[in-house]
Design an enzyme around this catalytic site. Sequence first.
Site, PDB file in Angstrom:
ATOM      1  CB  THR A  59      79.711-109.541 -59.878  1.00 24.66           C
ATOM      2  OG1 THR A  59      80.327-108.656 -60.793  1.00 24.66           O
ATOM      3  CG2 THR A  59      78.689-108.787 -59.056  1.00 24.66           C
ATOM      4  CB  SER A 106      84.671-112.764 -65.966  1.00 25.82           C
ATOM      5  OG  SER A 106      83.933-111.686 -66.471  1.00 25.82           O
ATOM      6  CB  THR A 139      78.087-111.663 -65.542  1.00 25.78           C
ATOM      7  OG1 THR A 139      78.364-110.318 -65.175  1.00 25.78           O
ATOM      8  CG2 THR A 139      77.365-112.373 -64.418  1.00 25.78           C
TER       9      THR A 139
END
Length: 374
Positions: A59, A106, A139
Amino acid sequence: MKTASLLLAPIVAVLAKPVPRYTVARDAVAFTNQLWTRAEVGTYNASLPNVTVFATGGTIAGSASSSSDTTGYTAGVVGVEALFAAVPAVYNVSNPTGIQISNVGSEEITQQILLNLTRQIQAELESPYCQGVVVTHGTDTLEETAMFLDLTIRSEKPVVIVGAMRPATAISADGPENLLAAVTLAVSDKGKGRGTMIVLNDRIANGYYTTKTNANTLDTFKSYEQGFLGYFVDIKPVFYYPPALPLGKPYFEIASDVTSLPDVEVIYGHEDLNPKIAAAAVQLGAKGLVLAGMGAGGWTNAGQAVIDELTANNGTAVVFSRRTMDGFVEAHSTPGQYGGGWLNPQKARVVLQLGLSAGYPDAALRTLFESINP
Ligand SMILES: *[C@@H]1O[C@H](CO)[C@@H](O)[C@H](O)[C@H]1NC(C)=O
Ligand SMILES: *[C@@H]1O[C@H](CO)[C@@H](O)[C@H](O)[C@H]1NC(C)=O
Ligand SMILES: *[C@@H]1O[C@H](CO)[C@@H](O)[C@H](O)[C@H]1NC(C)=O
Ligand SMILES: *[C@@H]1O[C@H](CO)[C@@H](O)[C@H](O)[C@H]1NC(C)=O
Ligand SMILES: *[C@@H]1O[C@H](CO)[C@@H](O)[C@H](O)[C@H]1NC(C)=O
């Protein structure tokens, strides 16, 4: 969600930069994915420390179609150089070098990316010209990468992993300030001897215990029981305690011939659990299982019978963890079965993968999990 052309665009743009004005000798390895060095950006300041920023995507490198869009965006689009362009203050605290390891959300981080990342970070930290390392990361699985790096990097120098909850195009994107905070920490003497740290939302958290607790909010990274290590005041790190590492934290050296890690699956516990799911995972190639057990690692009787068979007959290693946010899971005495202690399932999975990759037999795995959870 992410296409090859999106991934290539920022990298190609950066490679088209003018010829460097200085050359920088690098010690251990040739970095084929290096985008620029501290000397090339023309802002090199010999009084400032050097930091190497490994960008993986996420992000913090995300882009949305509108500035109020904080959920429907594409992660991993903006290259590491664009991240720096948003925070020129980084050049007032450090001489950064940018290395693009990958540019993905991720969820798409693979064991090959992790192996590349840890090897390149280790090599970089061994250079006397590098004072610290920052990793930019999505994240969602950041806590797993943080755990992996914490267990496989051996250095006193700070390793800081940083992300953002809002894409770079949002009205109040959190990425730029998080990145500046992370760089400031990575070049600070105060950050030494603390292993891999996580920086988001003005907090410094340890990479070992900290987990993502909320799918959306900025204050999502927490270790409720072990707490934060420190805070940023005016974007300068302030620690609550002197340097310390988690009790029993193991170190794994990744041998140079390792190209993959053993397959370890996490199985989520719930009412009416199908006991055969565990055997199916082993049939599909799992060498280890982590059970996100109910309460303090509870599993059904029928499920336990399958686990007993797999550990007795199939050489499967099984770690009992818990689906609750926090708590301790006791050691198991049956060979091949271990207690995950304080580790949540995704962190226990990293430990088991590394233990199996190191070829640990039952006794060594038992010692590993029991010393992690003294
Ligand atoms: C280099 O960094 C030092 C220390 O922060 C600062 O005092 C100095 O002004 C910087 N020099 C330039 C040319 O920016
Ligand atoms: C960097 O430092 C210089 C000199 O102190 C200052 O004028 C400038 O505003 C600073 N830049 C940023 C982006 O903080
Ligand atoms: C790992 O690094 C090597 C050498 O830089 C590269 O060829 C390979 O594509 C990388 N693999 C991944 C998955 O990033
Ligand atoms: C920073 O990097 C440059 C170029 O590699 C090197 O000459 C310089 O000594 C380094 N500074 C520190 C403090 O290591
Ligand atoms: C486990 O080992 C037994 C005995 O060798 C074998 O019959 C069984 O198919 C194996 N189970 C799995 C899931 O591989």
